[in-house]
Design a protein around this motif. Structure first.
Motif, PDB file in Angstrom:
ATOM      1  N   VAL A   1       1.641  36.461  49.469  1.00  0.00           N
ATOM      2  CA  VAL A   1       1.844  37.345  48.164  1.00  0.00           C
ATOM      3  C   VAL A   1       1.281  36.637  47.112  1.00  0.00           C
ATOM      4  CG1 VAL A   1       4.029  38.319  49.006  1.00  0.00           C
ATOM      5  CG2 VAL A   1       4.055  36.294  47.668  1.00  0.00           C
ATOM      6  N   VAL A   2       0.860  37.442  46.140  1.00  0.00           N
ATOM      7  CA  VAL A   2       0.480  36.935  44.863  1.00  0.00           C
ATOM      8  C   VAL A   2       1.797  36.839  43.834  1.00  0.00           C
ATOM      9  CG1 VAL A   2      -0.989  37.345  42.677  1.00  0.00           C
ATOM     10  CG2 VAL A   2      -1.788  38.043  45.204  1.00  0.00           C
ATOM     11  N   ALA A   3       2.011  35.949  43.250  1.00  0.00           N
ATOM     12  CA  ALA A   3       3.166  35.928  42.390  1.00  0.00           C
ATOM     13  C   ALA A   3       2.717  35.361  40.941  1.00  0.00           C
ATOM     14  CB  ALA A   3       4.030  34.817  42.883  1.00  0.00           C
ATOM     15  N   THR A   4       3.413  35.892  40.121  1.00  0.00           N
ATOM     16  CA  THR A   4       3.442  35.846  38.695  1.00  0.00           C
ATOM     17  C   THR A   4       4.704  35.719  37.872  1.00  0.00           C
ATOM     18  OG1 THR A   4       1.878  35.957  36.800  1.00  0.00           O
ATOM     19  CG2 THR A   4       2.656  37.916  37.801  1.00  0.00           C
ATOM     20  N   HIS A   5       4.726  35.284  36.921  1.00  0.00           N
ATOM     21  CA  HIS A   5       5.780  35.098  35.906  1.00  0.00           C
ATOM     22  C   HIS A   5       5.226  35.859  34.808  1.00  0.00           C
ATOM     23  CE1 HIS A   5       8.187  33.488  32.486  1.00  0.00           C
ATOM     24  NE2 HIS A   5       9.113  33.720  33.333  1.00  0.00           N
ATOM     25  N   VAL A   6       6.329  36.436  33.913  1.00  0.00           N
ATOM     26  CA  VAL A   6       5.819  37.196  32.681  1.00  0.00           C
ATOM     27  C   VAL A   6       7.216  36.948  31.969  1.00  0.00           C
ATOM     28  CG1 VAL A   6       5.839  39.435  31.466  1.00  0.00           C
ATOM     29  CG2 VAL A   6       4.567  39.228  33.582  1.00  0.00           C
ATOM     30  N   GLU A   7       6.690  36.312  30.514  1.00  0.00           N
ATOM     31  CA  GLU A   7       7.873  35.827  29.617  1.00  0.00           C
ATOM     32  C   GLU A   7       7.826  37.208  28.622  1.00  0.00           C
ATOM     33  OE1 GLU A   7       8.811  35.889  26.373  1.00  0.00           O
ATOM     34  OE2 GLU A   7      10.665  34.268  26.874  1.00  0.00           O
ATOM     35  N   VAL A   8       8.709  38.215  28.504  1.00  0.00           N
ATOM     36  CA  VAL A   8       8.698  39.130  28.145  1.00  0.00           C
ATOM     37  C   VAL A   8       8.572  39.696  26.642  1.00  0.00           C
ATOM     38  CG1 VAL A   8       9.886  40.644  29.878  1.00  0.00           C
ATOM     39  CG2 VAL A   8      11.210  40.011  28.020  1.00  0.00           C
ATOM     40  N   ASP A   9       9.106  38.315  25.928  1.00  0.00           N
ATOM     41  CA  ASP A   9       9.023  38.367  24.500  1.00  0.00           C
ATOM     42  C   ASP A   9       7.527  37.877  24.174  1.00  0.00           C
ATOM     43  OD1 ASP A   9      11.677  38.903  24.193  1.00  0.00           O
ATOM     44  OD2 ASP A   9      12.421  36.986  23.830  1.00  0.00           O
ATOM     45  N   ARG A  10       6.810  37.401  24.811  1.00  0.00           N
ATOM     46  CA  ARG A  10       5.644  37.291  24.485  1.00  0.00           C
ATOM     47  C   ARG A  10       4.465  38.308  25.092  1.00  0.00           C
ATOM     48  NH1 ARG A  10       7.435  31.938  25.346  1.00  0.00           N
ATOM     49  NH2 ARG A  10       6.572  31.744  27.485  1.00  0.00           N
ATOM     50  N   GLU A  11       4.992  39.070  26.326  1.00  0.00           N
ATOM     51  CA  GLU A  11       4.000  39.633  27.031  1.00  0.00           C
ATOM     52  C   GLU A  11       4.637  41.064  27.241  1.00  0.00           C
ATOM     53  OE1 GLU A  11       1.808  37.554  30.466  1.00  0.00           O
ATOM     54  OE2 GLU A  11       3.585  36.235  29.932  1.00  0.00           O
ATOM     55  N   GLY A  12       5.453  41.381  26.405  1.00  0.00           N
ATOM     56  CA  GLY A  12       6.419  42.683  26.592  1.00  0.00           C
ATOM     57  C   GLY A  12       5.335  44.043  26.721  1.00  0.00           C
ATOM     58  N   GLU A  13       4.360  43.980  25.701  1.00  0.00           N
ATOM     59  CA  GLU A  13       3.636  45.604  25.850  1.00  0.00           C
ATOM     60  C   GLU A  13       2.765  45.449  27.468  1.00  0.00           C
ATOM     61  OE1 GLU A  13       0.958  46.067  22.532  1.00  0.00           O
ATOM     62  OE2 GLU A  13       2.451  45.515  21.222  1.00  0.00           O
ATOM     63  N   GLU A  14       2.397  44.190  27.783  1.00  0.00           N
ATOM     64  CA  GLU A  14       1.696  44.323  29.102  1.00  0.00           C
ATOM     65  C   GLU A  14       2.849  44.545  30.304  1.00  0.00           C
ATOM     66  OE1 GLU A  14      -1.731  43.539  31.770  1.00  0.00           O
ATOM     67  OE2 GLU A  14      -1.196  44.355  29.751  1.00  0.00           O
ATOM     68  N   ALA A  15       4.174  43.881  30.125  1.00  0.00           N
ATOM     69  CA  ALA A  15       5.162  44.241  31.081  1.00  0.00           C
ATOM     70  C   ALA A  15       5.361  45.896  31.099  1.00  0.00           C
ATOM     71  CB  ALA A  15       6.389  43.342  30.650  1.00  0.00           C
ATOM     72  N   GLN A  16       5.582  46.422  29.872  1.00  0.00           N
ATOM     73  CA  GLN A  16       6.066  47.615  29.736  1.00  0.00           C
ATOM     74  C   GLN A  16       4.918  48.550  30.303  1.00  0.00           C
ATOM     75  OE1 GLN A  16       8.981  48.788  28.474  1.00  0.00           O
ATOM     76  NE2 GLN A  16       8.460  50.763  29.275  1.00  0.00           N
ATOM     77  N   ARG A  17       3.593  48.401  30.064  1.00  0.00           N
ATOM     78  CA  ARG A  17       2.267  49.239  30.715  1.00  0.00           C
ATOM     79  C   ARG A  17       2.356  48.881  32.083  1.00  0.00           C
ATOM     80  NH1 ARG A  17      -2.231  48.408  32.472  1.00  0.00           N
ATOM     81  NH2 ARG A  17      -2.701  46.194  32.071  1.00  0.00           N
TER      82      ARG A  17
END
Length: 162
Positions: free
Chosen positions: A104-120
């Motif tokens: 698999v490809v795996a990644t981490h998102v810190e939503v307070d820094r990347e919230g717009e991208e997470a939402q999109r």
């Protein structure tokens, strides 16, 4: 003589259900009565397997290009339950070994820094969460701080079903 009136409840104390969650956390935390959140008092480092992961958009593209599913782990530095998730499940050596296999490809998102991208991309900023994407589309989620053995069982089941 009448009964002694009960002392008023502390308005700053967490509700019983939140207090139960707090009692299981080993990361330093406090209750914020204004938001109802359990706030982290320290940030746990990401495990090595995720420390240098691609940004979400790049991870989606790599996943599509390589024909592999994408696992996205979302947390927030402010969230104590998220820090526990990083300390326990995400740092589990069995998960690290699985991620090194490259299935698999795996990644981490810190939503307070990347919230717009997470939402999109994910359609949500929920934390802590694990998202399973195929061809850039969310096809499954695991909500909350899950034990590594449960997370690995779900991941293996999803891989077997593909």
């Amino acid at each position: 003589a009448g009964a002694t009136p009960a002392a008023p409840a502390d308005p700053n104390a967490p509700p019983p259900s939140v207090a139960r969650v707090m009692s299981r956390l080993t990361v330093p935390n406090r209750y914020d009565p204004a938001t109802g959140n359990i706030v982290a008092l320290e940030v746990v480092d990401l495990p090595e397997a995720l420390r240098e992961s691609l940004p979400l958009g790049d991870a989606v593209e790599r996943s599509k290009r390589e024909g592999k599913p994408l696992l996205v782990f979302t947390t927030a530095d402010r969230c104590a339950v998220c820090q526990q998730y990083k300390k326990d499940a995400l740092s589990d050596p069995r998960l690290a070994a699985f991620l090194r296999q490259g299935r698999v490809v795996a990644t981490h998102v810190e939503v307070d820094r990347e919230g717009e991208e997470a939402q999109r991309v994910l359609g949500s900023r929920a934390i802590p969460m694990t998202y399973w994407l195929v061809d850039g589309q969310v096809v499954g989620t695991l909500r909350g701080n899950r034990p590594a053995d449960e997370m690995l069982a779900v991941i293996r089941d999803r891989l077997a079903a593909q």
